[in-house]
Design a protein around this motif. Sequence first.
Motif, short mmCIF file in Angstrom:
data_model
loop_
_atom_site.label_atom_id
_atom_site.label_comp_id
_atom_site.label_asym_id
_atom_site.label_seq_id
_atom_site.Cartn_x
_atom_site.Cartn_y
_atom_site.Cartn_z
N GLN A 110 4.79 -1.97 8.65
CA GLN A 110 3.43 -2.34 9.06
C GLN A 110 3.09 -3.79 8.77
O GLN A 110 2.03 -4.26 9.14
CB GLN A 110 2.44 -1.36 8.46
CG GLN A 110 2.57 -0.03 9.22
CD GLN A 110 1.68 1.07 8.70
OE1 GLN A 110 1.86 1.53 7.60
NE2 GLN A 110 0.72 1.47 9.50
N ASN A 122 1.50 4.60 12.44
CA ASN A 122 2.08 4.70 11.10
C ASN A 122 3.53 5.16 11.21
O ASN A 122 3.81 6.19 11.82
CB ASN A 122 1.25 5.71 10.28
CG ASN A 122 1.73 5.79 8.85
OD1 ASN A 122 2.87 6.17 8.60
ND2 ASN A 122 0.87 5.43 7.93
N GLU A 153 8.04 -0.64 1.29
CA GLU A 153 8.08 0.24 2.46
C GLU A 153 9.52 0.67 2.75
O GLU A 153 9.79 1.82 3.06
CB GLU A 153 7.55 -0.48 3.71
CG GLU A 153 6.05 -0.68 3.76
CD GLU A 153 5.59 -1.28 5.10
OE1 GLU A 153 6.43 -1.72 5.89
OE2 GLU A 153 4.37 -1.30 5.32
#
Length: 257
Positions: A110, A122, A153
Amino acid sequence: MGSTGLDLIESELPKLKKELELDLVIAQAENVTSGRGCSPQDFLRLKAAGVDFCTAGNWTLWRKDIFSLLEDPEQPIIRPANYREGAAGLKYKYLKSPFGKVLFISLLGQTVGRSSKLKLDNPLTAIDQILDAERNIVKSAAIVNFHGDYSSEKIVIGQYLDGRVSAVIGDHWHVPTADARVLPKGTAHITDVGMVGTLNSSLGVKTDIIVKRWRDGLSVSNQLDSDKPWQFNGLIFEVDPKTGKALSATSLNRIYE
Ligand SMILES: [Fe+2]
């Protein structure tokens, strides 16, 4: 990364396939053509050199001439799955291998460079939806490529998908991390796989260009570096096609003077 990366793939990949007994080769193709996307011509060069499937990143949709290949389920190249509805190309594809069907998915993190202002789905819910939709398809492996900037992430998605897919391969940094391993439930993972390109450069771009921009505030365009030494980074992993679980995962980091 750029023509240097492509030249190195063409000269070394056939030898590496033999030496390392590789059954299937996956390449990140988003920086192949002048650092921006992958042209249909360069896609054909990768395939001819022995690449079986091309994954995607923030530059993949920059070249419109690749769109028809991204939309063809028979062509082994994808775009990131978590662009919003209406983006060109299929969200995921299967490759028919001698060991059975292999599912391929690329996801964008993101926060990814100039794409950070894009509204993306997402990546965790996007991958959940794909794996749920495809749960009844018999497959020998499922490969997820996660293209992102944040190490958090890139690590978390490996653990999120541990045991649910065969491999989660991070990239976009062009810098390999030293954490290749099989996660506890059988998913091969690396935070960042690195790149194939020049070693003494800024991620493949001439370093003095970056210094002019950074130190001197000049608005100068990127110029790709081509000087040797060159580096060939990768992740070598083994999957049991009966279970889809990874058995081993090690880094490949070769330097060519
Ligand atoms: Fe990228």
